[in-house]
Design a protein around this motif. Structure first.
Motif, PDB file in Angstrom:
ATOM      1  N   LEU A 260      11.726   7.681 -14.488  1.00  0.00           N
ATOM      2  CA  LEU A 260      12.420   8.899 -14.075  1.00  0.00           C
ATOM      3  C   LEU A 260      11.772   9.542 -12.853  1.00  0.00           C
ATOM      4  N   VAL A 261      10.443   9.631 -12.854  1.00  0.00           N
ATOM      5  CA  VAL A 261       9.750  10.246 -11.722  1.00  0.00           C
ATOM      6  C   VAL A 261       9.975   9.438 -10.447  1.00  0.00           C
ATOM      7  N   PHE A 262       9.859   8.125 -10.543  1.00  0.00           N
ATOM      8  CA  PHE A 262      10.075   7.293  -9.356  1.00  0.00           C
ATOM      9  C   PHE A 262      11.545   7.333  -8.922  1.00  0.00           C
ATOM     10  N   ALA A 263      12.479   7.417  -9.856  1.00  0.00           N
ATOM     11  CA  ALA A 263      13.903   7.499  -9.495  1.00  0.00           C
ATOM     12  C   ALA A 263      14.186   8.794  -8.738  1.00  0.00           C
ATOM     13  N   VAL A 264      13.636   9.906  -9.206  1.00  0.00           N
ATOM     14  CA  VAL A 264      13.817  11.184  -8.502  1.00  0.00           C
ATOM     15  C   VAL A 264      13.205  11.095  -7.109  1.00  0.00           C
TER      16      VAL A 264
ATOM     17  N   LEU B  20       7.750   2.147   9.952  1.00  0.00           N
ATOM     18  CA  LEU B  20       7.736   0.892   9.190  1.00  0.00           C
ATOM     19  C   LEU B  20       7.341   1.144   7.739  1.00  0.00           C
ATOM     20  N   VAL B  21       6.326   1.962   7.519  1.00  0.00           N
ATOM     21  CA  VAL B  21       5.795   2.183   6.174  1.00  0.00           C
ATOM     22  C   VAL B  21       6.742   3.032   5.319  1.00  0.00           C
ATOM     23  N   ALA B  22       7.364   4.052   5.883  1.00  0.00           N
ATOM     24  CA  ALA B  22       8.206   4.962   5.104  1.00  0.00           C
ATOM     25  C   ALA B  22       9.302   4.235   4.318  1.00  0.00           C
ATOM     26  N   PRO B  23      10.097   3.362   4.928  1.00  0.00           N
ATOM     27  CA  PRO B  23      11.104   2.662   4.129  1.00  0.00           C
ATOM     28  C   PRO B  23      10.489   1.669   3.130  1.00  0.00           C
ATOM     29  N   LEU B  24       9.316   1.141   3.461  1.00  0.00           N
ATOM     30  CA  LEU B  24       8.636   0.249   2.511  1.00  0.00           C
ATOM     31  C   LEU B  24       8.211   1.020   1.263  1.00  0.00           C
ATOM     32  N   VAL B  25       7.774   2.252   1.449  1.00  0.00           N
ATOM     33  CA  VAL B  25       7.406   3.096   0.309  1.00  0.00           C
ATOM     34  C   VAL B  25       8.620   3.328  -0.578  1.00  0.00           C
ATOM     35  N   VAL B  26       9.740   3.675   0.028  1.00  0.00           N
ATOM     36  CA  VAL B  26      10.964   3.921  -0.740  1.00  0.00           C
ATOM     37  C   VAL B  26      11.402   2.647  -1.458  1.00  0.00           C
ATOM     38  N   ALA B  27      11.335   1.517  -0.786  1.00  0.00           N
ATOM     39  CA  ALA B  27      11.713   0.244  -1.411  1.00  0.00           C
ATOM     40  C   ALA B  27      10.786  -0.102  -2.569  1.00  0.00           C
ATOM     41  N   ALA B  28       9.494   0.131  -2.406  1.00  0.00           N
ATOM     42  CA  ALA B  28       8.537  -0.150  -3.486  1.00  0.00           C
ATOM     43  C   ALA B  28       8.790   0.771  -4.678  1.00  0.00           C
ATOM     44  N   GLU B  29       9.075   2.043  -4.408  1.00  0.00           N
ATOM     45  CA  GLU B  29       9.377   2.971  -5.503  1.00  0.00           C
ATOM     46  C   GLU B  29      10.668   2.564  -6.214  1.00  0.00           C
ATOM     47  N   ALA B  30      11.665   2.141  -5.460  1.00  0.00           N
ATOM     48  CA  ALA B  30      12.908   1.669  -6.072  1.00  0.00           C
ATOM     49  C   ALA B  30      12.656   0.418  -6.907  1.00  0.00           C
ATOM     50  N   ALA B  31      11.780  -0.451  -6.444  1.00  0.00           N
ATOM     51  CA  ALA B  31      11.445  -1.662  -7.197  1.00  0.00           C
ATOM     52  C   ALA B  31      10.826  -1.311  -8.545  1.00  0.00           C
ATOM     53  N   VAL B  32       9.999  -0.272  -8.574  1.00  0.00           N
ATOM     54  CA  VAL B  32       9.415   0.165  -9.849  1.00  0.00           C
ATOM     55  C   VAL B  32      10.528   0.505 -10.837  1.00  0.00           C
TER      56      VAL B  32
ATOM     57  N   PRO C 168      13.442  -5.216 -16.900  1.00  0.00           N
ATOM     58  CA  PRO C 168      13.254  -6.666 -17.028  1.00  0.00           C
ATOM     59  C   PRO C 168      11.802  -7.139 -16.929  1.00  0.00           C
ATOM     60  N   ALA C 169      10.972  -6.425 -16.192  1.00  0.00           N
ATOM     61  CA  ALA C 169       9.589  -6.861 -15.972  1.00  0.00           C
ATOM     62  C   ALA C 169       8.659  -5.643 -15.987  1.00  0.00           C
ATOM     63  N   PRO C 170       8.475  -5.024 -17.159  1.00  0.00           N
ATOM     64  CA  PRO C 170       7.715  -3.778 -17.207  1.00  0.00           C
ATOM     65  C   PRO C 170       6.268  -3.909 -16.747  1.00  0.00           C
ATOM     66  N   PHE C 171       5.613  -5.019 -17.026  1.00  0.00           N
ATOM     67  CA  PHE C 171       4.227  -5.181 -16.604  1.00  0.00           C
ATOM     68  C   PHE C 171       4.138  -5.149 -15.082  1.00  0.00           C
ATOM     69  N   VAL C 172       4.996  -5.885 -14.404  1.00  0.00           N
ATOM     70  CA  VAL C 172       5.001  -5.923 -12.936  1.00  0.00           C
ATOM     71  C   VAL C 172       5.329  -4.538 -12.376  1.00  0.00           C
ATOM     72  N   ALA C 173       6.327  -3.886 -12.957  1.00  0.00           N
ATOM     73  CA  ALA C 173       6.730  -2.563 -12.478  1.00  0.00           C
ATOM     74  C   ALA C 173       5.605  -1.549 -12.637  1.00  0.00           C
ATOM     75  N   LEU C 174       4.924  -1.579 -13.765  1.00  0.00           N
ATOM     76  CA  LEU C 174       3.851  -0.620 -13.996  1.00  0.00           C
ATOM     77  C   LEU C 174       2.637  -0.902 -13.119  1.00  0.00           C
ATOM     78  N   ILE C 175       2.342  -2.164 -12.866  1.00  0.00           N
ATOM     79  CA  ILE C 175       1.252  -2.490 -11.940  1.00  0.00           C
ATOM     80  C   ILE C 175       1.593  -1.965 -10.544  1.00  0.00           C
ATOM     81  N   LEU C 176       2.827  -2.204 -10.094  1.00  0.00           N
ATOM     82  CA  LEU C 176       3.257  -1.690  -8.793  1.00  0.00           C
ATOM     83  C   LEU C 176       3.189  -0.161  -8.767  1.00  0.00           C
ATOM     84  N   ALA C 177       3.645   0.479  -9.832  1.00  0.00           N
ATOM     85  CA  ALA C 177       3.568   1.945  -9.903  1.00  0.00           C
ATOM     86  C   ALA C 177       2.124   2.416  -9.827  1.00  0.00           C
TER      87      ALA C 177
END
Length: 177
Positions: free
Chosen positions: A14-18, A55-67, A73-82
């Motif tokens: 929820l926090v990352f979605a907001v 360059l970094v700003a959209p990468l941050v948004v993309a990484a947050e969206a990936a979380v 489907p992949a909670p371990f990967v998502a939480l590590i990225l978070a």
């Protein structure tokens, strides 16, 4: 413990979605400028070029969206990225505060200047990430629907508090510069 893990994962999602939605709806130039200043806080020179921030700003948004997208489907990967993102944000904020970098936090579309409350928020999020990684909920089919609903509602309430923590802190808590 399955409810704790489920709640922590929901809180992080929820926090990352907001954060993602607010950055996509907000002023891109202001977000890029804030990103540039935070990047500069990480560098010995204290300054980062605007091109790097663009360059970094959209990468941050993309990484947050990936979380958000990977949590089911992949909670371990998502939480590590978070965890990596929250740690990097915390480090940048701490260095910016230490170096006196004046910039606003654009995490959730706001314009509040960086303060110690942003570090408190990141610490809380890192705790939720750690709990989500530590406690495996197992198959959620074994959990009761009512328990999951209550946990999801609690995660929603916690997410509202986390998203608005600096405003709540400034209103009710001590000043954390």
């Amino acid at each position: 413990m399955e409810y704790l893990a489920f709640g922590c994962r929901w809180l992080v999602a929820l926090v990352f979605a907001v954060s993602v939605v607010s950055k996509l709806r907000g002023d891109r130039r202001e977000f890029v400028e804030s990103t540039r200043k935070l990047l500069g806080a990480l560098l010995p020179s204290g300054s980062a070029p605007t091109a790097a921030a663009r360059l970094v700003a959209p990468l941050v948004v993309a990484a947050e969206a990936a979380v958000v997208l990977l949590l089911a489907p992949a909670p371990f990967v998502a939480l590590i990225l978070a965890g990596v993102l929250v740690t990097a944000f915390g480090l940048a904020i701490a260095l910016a505060l230490r170096r006196g970098v004046a910039t606003a936090c654009r995490c959730f579309g706001g314009s509040a200047p960086l303060s110690g409350w942003h570090l408190v928020r990141n610490a809380l999020l890192l705790g939720a990430v750690a709990a989500g990684l530590t406690f495996d909920p197992g198959p959620l089919g074994a959990a009761e629907a009512a328990g999951l609903a209550v946990t999801a509602a609690a995660a929603l309430a916690a997410a509202v508090i986390v998203v608005r923590l600096e405003e709540l802190g400034e209103l009710f808590g001590p000043r954390l510069s």
